[in-house]
Design an enzyme around this catalytic site. Structure first.
Site, PDB file in Angstrom:
ATOM      1  N   LYS A 113      59.080  64.241  35.214  1.00  0.00           N
ATOM      2  CA  LYS A 113      58.593  65.029  34.112  1.00  0.00           C
ATOM      3  C   LYS A 113      56.915  64.721  34.210  1.00  0.00           C
ATOM      4  CE  LYS A 113      61.114  63.436  30.809  1.00  0.00           C
ATOM      5  NZ  LYS A 113      62.206  62.441  31.506  1.00  0.00           N
ATOM      6  N   LYS A 195      73.935  71.009  31.953  1.00  0.00           N
ATOM      7  CA  LYS A 195      74.824  70.257  31.069  1.00  0.00           C
ATOM      8  C   LYS A 195      74.029  70.565  29.419  1.00  0.00           C
ATOM      9  CE  LYS A 195      73.337  65.613  32.219  1.00  0.00           C
ATOM     10  NZ  LYS A 195      73.175  64.644  32.371  1.00  0.00           N
ATOM     11  N   LYS A 198      70.066  67.452  24.252  1.00  0.00           N
ATOM     12  CA  LYS A 198      69.741  67.197  23.034  1.00  0.00           C
ATOM     13  C   LYS A 198      68.421  68.190  22.380  1.00  0.00           C
ATOM     14  CE  LYS A 198      68.783  62.669  23.631  1.00  0.00           C
ATOM     15  NZ  LYS A 198      68.140  61.448  23.594  1.00  0.00           N
TER      16      LYS A 198
END
Length: 337
Positions: A113, A195, A198
């Site tokens: 992050k 993957k 979202k």
């Protein structure tokens, strides 16, 4: 017999997708019949990376609606919003006293992050694993369904429980990773890179809110190749992913037909027709997602129902959280009256 407690949360930072459904939601629906389940929308966690809250309420409502549309029964589980349970924040404070700066800085997700948002390295980002531990320990959960990327956070939660118990007495059970036996379904992005997401790579992710036309458009653009060079070849990951998706939503005979076509193909003799396969997959996927999308939309449009579900979930979760916090305060010695 008292059922074991299971806790899991999801951040409202994007749309739920097919990977969420088959990787988590399908198991949650099964768990609700066997365990005492607490499932929450992690809106506090979202603030560490998404400080703009202008769309947060709509996102929270959508996540709740999609969870129910996927099969969660708010009468069977505690389905709640993280910020409605103030006891979590107090336990988070106590656990921060047991957390060390060095160990938090070494957490891989913190490093990731920091790299992604170097101008917003806030304290919440650093103590993300502590808040996650509070989410779990507030219900004294013993089982936590997590993916590989969250296992280190769960290890930290277990460490905090053990440190608390060592310092103040046995109060918090150590939680463990849990999923039903067998390999979890791994669904890749339609372009074969990583993957489904979202919030990123949206044209290569199938969302539970996508309409039929968009689903067809995405699947028809999915990555394919010229076909295998020899019979019974091992499939590349991006081709195997199409077959994985087909196994999830198509009939067994449909899957077998395309498996046989693939295995019979070779250079100069291509039997497999990816265009036909993708058309079939697109129709079957559209039919699978449609009832979830439609039910979620109905729930989102019923504000009275949503509010009742949210209040009911908070009441259930608060009851459990208050019991834990009472024991925590007693153990620490925070009762002065």
């Amino acid at each position: 017999m008292t059922k074991e407690v299971v806790v899991s949360g999801i951040r409202p930072t994007g749309f739920l997708h097919l990977g969420n459904y088959f990787g988590a939601m399908r198991n949650y629906v099964r768990m609700q019949h066997e365990y005492n389940c607490y499932f929450f929308v992690a809106n506090w966690h979202s603030l560490t990376t998404h400080p703009d809250t202008s769309e947060l309420k709509a996102s929270v409502h959508r996540v709740i609606a999609e969870n129910i549309a996927c099969g969660l029964d708010p009468e069977k589980v505690s389905l709640y919003i993280q910020s409605d349970i103030h006891e979590i924040a107090e336990l988070y404070l106590y656990l921060n006293m047991l957390a060390y700066k060095g160990e938090l800085e070494k957490t891989p997700t913190f490093k990731d992050k920091v790299r992604l948002q170097p101008d917003n390295v806030n304290a919440g980002l650093l103590t993300y694993p502590v808040l996650m531990a509070a989410d779990i320990l507030i219900h004294r959960a013993v089982k936590v369904p997590v993916g590989k990327d969250q296992e280190q956070h769960l290890e930290i939660a277990r460490n905090f429980a053990e440190r608390f118990n060592h310092r103040y007495g046995e109060v918090l059970p150590a939680p463990y990773a849990f999923n039903y036996g067998g390999e979890l379904v791994k669904i890749m992005s339609l372009d074969g890179n990583g993957k489904m997401s979202k919030s990123e790579n949206q044209m290569n992710t199938l969302y539970l809110a996508d309409d039929g036309d968009l689903i067809r458009k995405k699947i028809m653009k999915a990555k394919t190749d010229q076909g295998p060079s020899e019979p019974n070849s091992t499939k590349p990951d991006y081709i195997e992913n199409l077959f994985t998706l087909m196994r999830l939503v198509s009939t067994p005979d449909t899957v077998q037909k395309f498996e046989d076509d693939y295995n019979a193909s070779s250079s100069g003799h291509t039997v497999i027709r990816y265009g036909d396969m993708k058309k079939q997959l697109a129709e079957d996927m559209a039919a699978f997602i449609a009832p979830i999308r439609e039910k979620a939309a109905d729930i989102q449009n019923n504000q009275e129902l949503l509010s009742r579900i949210i209040r009911q979930g908070a009441e259930k979760a608060r009851h459990s959280a208050a019991e834990t916090l009472k024991l925590v305060r007693q153990a620490i010695g925070m009762n002065y009256a």
